[in-house]
Design a protein around this motif. Structure first.
Motif, PDB file in Angstrom:
ATOM      1  N   THR A   6     -95.663  75.793  17.809  1.00 42.27           N
ATOM      2  CA  THR A   6     -94.752  76.900  18.091  1.00 42.27           C
ATOM      3  C   THR A   6     -93.900  76.581  19.301  1.00 42.27           C
ATOM      4  N   HIS A  16     -87.102  81.750  13.688  1.00 40.85           N
ATOM      5  CA  HIS A  16     -87.246  82.664  12.566  1.00 40.85           C
ATOM      6  C   HIS A  16     -86.107  82.463  11.571  1.00 40.85           C
ATOM      7  N   ILE A 110     -94.660  84.037  11.554  1.00 43.15           N
ATOM      8  CA  ILE A 110     -94.409  82.712  10.972  1.00 43.15           C
ATOM      9  C   ILE A 110     -95.463  82.387   9.924  1.00 43.15           C
TER      10      ILE A 110
END
Length: 470
Positions: A6, A16, A110
């Protein structure tokens, strides 16, 4: 293996959008050839069958696998068939846990986004290693249902939700109540959660192919009975309290029960063996499992005859006793590792013939000296300690070379050869120390002289002895 790393908060919106664009199939490049010099080079990978490309993509990080959808229209959805999913957040330690909510967590979004687009019929490995707490119960349940429907073979769960008191926000029992049997599961890893004996029994009964069980930094809430066709059992850094683990698994090949970082309050003999006729590899932490020389011999008596590799983690408070006591007779043991956990102790090289002689077929005996990680993690605090204790900075204090040993290895065709090498090294060191006194703290010149002498001894027995200094 597929691993998601991440990104920082500043890249949240961009990440995103990137995942959304990739899953929508937009901006696909339809070219299968690219100009190279004066000609064109054919894209041979795109000529492979889809099934082969699925396998190749399974070895890429998710970000790279998803990026292949830009290559051409054919590659648009191939990455969604990967059989390995690893969701990993390296920044869990800096999360504000007081204000954390599953509904707003970017990492949770996610994971949901990827699972919703995933098209593979089965998953070989599914790993969740991100911070979540009890408020995400319904979300975790959906993830586990996804894994069950995709016939997951390896399941790793680490929610990074723990505190110093040993309480875990995520209780495995709450998840098990809503979980369907995972009939294809072969390996299960549980990290930082509350685990009960009923939870373990559920997996052992409902997962007929389960062969490997790993439980790490978790807290047991009841006695655990390990049974069935399990082949590998690893328990690391767990809190036993008053509970015990009884092992009766006829196919068990390897067992690990060790911990450096936790001060265990386990009762004596917390790990009990009953029926383990195939156990060949054992790694046991003596101190945290409350073993002494007598009850340890009794605890391992049911598998010493066929054990081939033994690793013992012995705390500084017990290493002198254990090294002088005779271990149970282990006729087939070939490798013995003794890991001593201590720091301000003067280690002398002595032949521990009492434990070597119990292993007549031993081919390798290794001493490993574990040094507290806090010394390197907080060097300033230890420098203050040295200044107060010895009147000088730690950088000006040179320890005895024996304290600076990281590893001491002896090899031979049998126990007799190893004992001869240990005796020779010990005799030579004793003779050298009569002339050059070895003290816990000495000058740099003296310390280097001792190290040079030990290295010279090693060169005389290049295939039998090996030293490693820190």
């Amino acid at each position: 293996m597929l691993r998601i790393f991440t990104v920082g908060a500043g890249e949240q919106r961009q990440t995103h959008k990137q995942f959304s664009k990739l899953m929508d199939g937009r901006d696909c490049n339809k070219r299968t050839k690219r100009e190279c010099g004066s000609g064109f080079r054919v894209d041979r990978i795109s000529g492979l069958p889809d099934e082969i490309i699925y396998i190749i993509l399974s070895f890429l990080p998710l970000r790279q696998a998803a990026a292949t959808s830009l290559l051409s229209h054919r590659w648009q959805h191939l990455w969604k068939h990967t059989s390995n999913l690893d969701f990993y957040d390296p920044h869990t330690i800096v999360i504000n846990r007081n204000s954390w909510r599953a509904e707003t967590c970017r990492h949770v979004k996610i994971v949901n986004l990827v699972l919703e687009s995933h098209q593979a019929l089965f998953i070989k490995q599914f790993t969740i290693s991100i911070y979540v707490n009890k408020s995400a119960h319904s979300t975790i349940t959906k993830w586990l249902k996804f894994a069950q429907l995709r016939r997951v073979e390896r399941l790793d769960l680490n929610f990074h939700c723990m505190n110093l008191s040993g309480r875990r926000a995520v209780v495995l029992e709450d998840l098990v109540r809503e979980m369907r049997p995972m009939k294809y599961l072969k390996a299960l890893s549980l990290d930082t959660m509350k685990v009960s004996g009923q939870d373990i029994s559920y997996f052992l009964k409902s997962c007929p192919l389960l062969r490997e069980l790993n439980i790490t930094t978790s807290s047991f809430t009841s006695d655990v009975h390990v049974f069935g066709d399990l082949e590998i059992l690893r328990i690391r850094g767990c809190i036993f309290r008053k509970f015990a683990i009884e092992i009766s698994a006829p196919h068990l090949y390897e067992v690990v029960a060790d911990s450096y970082e936790l001060i265990s309050d386990a009762k004596t003999g917390a790990l009990r063996f009953k029926n383990v006729p195939r156990l060949a590899i054992a790694s046991l932490e003596i101190g945290n499992l409350r073993y002494n020389a007598a009850n340890f011999a009794s605890a391992v008596s049911c598998f010493t005859s066929h054990l081939q590799k033994l690793i013992l983690f012995i705390p500084s408070s017990k290493h002198k006793i254990f090294l002088r006591e005779r271990l149970p007779h282990m006729p087939n043991l070939k490798e013995l590792y003794v890991v001593v956990s201590c720091y301000h102790v003067h280690h002398c090289i002595v032949p521990v013939t009492s434990i070597i002689s119990a292993c007549p077929r031993l081919q390798m005996f290794t001493f490993k000296f574990y040094i507290c990680e806090d010394i390197e993690r907080f060097p300033g605090e230890f420098s203050k300690y040295y200044l107060q204790t010895y009147g000088c900075k730690r950088s000006h204090v040179f320890e005895c070379p024996h304290q600076r040993l990281r590893m001491l290895k002896f090899q031979g065709s049998c126990a007799t050869d190893i004992i001869k090498s240990m005796t020779y090294i010990s005799t030579c060191c004793d003779a050298y120390q009569k002339i050059n006194t070895c003290t816990p703290h000495m000058s740099e010149t003296e310390a280097q002289a001792h190290i040079g002498h030990m290295q010279q001894l090693q060169s005389q027995l290049p295939h039998q002895v090996e030293f490693e200094f820190r």
